[in-house]
Design an enzyme around this catalytic site. Structure first.
Site, PDB file in Angstrom:
ATOM      1  CG  ASP A  10      39.734  74.177  16.770  1.00 25.66           C
ATOM      2  OD1 ASP A  10      40.433  73.842  17.747  1.00 25.66           O
ATOM      3  OD2 ASP A  10      40.210  74.683  15.730  1.00 25.66           O
ATOM      4  CG  ASP A  12      44.873  77.484  18.857  1.00 29.45           C
ATOM      5  OD1 ASP A  12      44.379  78.394  19.545  1.00 29.45           O
ATOM      6  OD2 ASP A  12      45.831  76.782  19.239  1.00 29.45           O
ATOM      7  CG  ASP A 219      41.612  75.120  11.999  1.00 29.70           C
ATOM      8  OD1 ASP A 219      41.409  74.471  13.052  1.00 29.70           O
ATOM      9  OD2 ASP A 219      42.686  75.687  11.754  1.00 29.70           O
TER      10      ASP A 219
END
Ligand SMILES: [Mg+2]
Length: 276
Positions: A10, A12, A219
């Site tokens: 990922d 961001d 996250d």
């Protein structure tokens, strides 16, 4: 038979700082992967053009990448064997589309708005200043974030009851909602995990003698399908000091936040002797 890692990550809040979008703390770990010839496959809710920007800053050239929460897989390198998989050619890449067109998603949203009087706004219909204020993106990147093809990040206004009503309505249209760091995203039945699974299959059919170990980084809840699909899931610590709750075997929770935690996990999990 040879062993190799595949790194799916990922952006961001994971490889990029959640506020500044900076990845300098991960730079050495990215260089380490390059030296080891280990592919770093970006897998984000961002658009193709946003991801291309980071790929060029990170010096990634031939590695495949996954856009818009698994909406499509871009394969720049001719070497991959895509037998039995349908694809299109766009922007100099072979592209496997797993999502539905964003124009269709917007049409459904218009209907839902009419039926329910719910206040919901799409990112692609926001002006640049509005996107900047929601996302903290530089204006140039905010423009790229609006170029949606397979998904629509939304901002919802209303109480929990309205939100439940909204969720019911989108199910009726067979749309799915997922949560990233800042936005909810509306999309078809695609997710990051399906794209990761297919890409691993493509690696396997391209290198039939290869034995691939997949490591996945995330996250937020939209990363869960990715984390569930890989051999070694890594949950990166957020700035508020928490980790997303994940109940998976073998999960690695980083000690450090964002890109620093990303680098920590790469250096702890990727063993040099496995790649010869
Ligand atoms: Mg994230």
């Amino acid at each position: 038979m040879y062993l190799s890692y595949l790194i799916f990550s990922d952006l961001d809040g994971t490889l990029l700082d959640e506020d500044t979008y900076d990845f300098s703390e991960a730079q050495d770990a990215i260089s380490f992967l390059k030296r080891m010839n280990i592919p770093l496959i970006l897998c984000s809710s961002k658009t193709r053009e946003e991801i291309e920007l980071y790929r060029s800053q990170m010096g990634l050239k031939k590695e495949p990448f996954i856009v818009e929460n698994g909406g499509a897989i871009y394969i720049p390198d001719e070497k991959f064997n895509l037998n039995g998989i349908s694809y299109q050619v766009k922007h100099g890449c072979r592209v496997i589309e797993l999502g539905i067109p964003s124009s269709f998603i917007k049409k459904c949203l218009d209907e839902i708005r009419k039926e329910t009087a719910i206040e919901v706004k799409c990112l692609s219909k926001m002006d640049i200043d509005e996107i900047v204020s929601f996302s903290n993106l530089p204006p140039e990147q905010a423009k790229l974030a609006r170029q949606r093809e397979y998904s629509e990040p939304i901002v919802f206004k209303g109480n929990e009851e309205k939100f439940n009503q909204f969720k019911k309505a989108i199910r009726e249209y067979k749309l799915h909602l997922t949560k990233g760091g800042r936005f909810y995203t509306l999309m078809g039945g695609n997710d990051k995990g399906k794209a990761v699974f297919l890409l691993k299959t493509i690696y396997q059919q391209t290198y039939p003698k290869g034995n691939f170990i997949t490591i996945g980084f995330g996250d937020s809840p939209n990363d869960l399908p990715l984390l569930k699909t890989v051999d070694r899931p890594v949950v990166v610590k957020k700035k508020n000091g928490s980790h997303m709750k994940v109940d998976l075997p073998n999960v690695y929770f980083t000690k450090f936040v964002g890109p620093r935690g990303w680098a920590e996990a790469i250096l702890n999990l990727v063993k040099e002797e496995n790649n010869d």
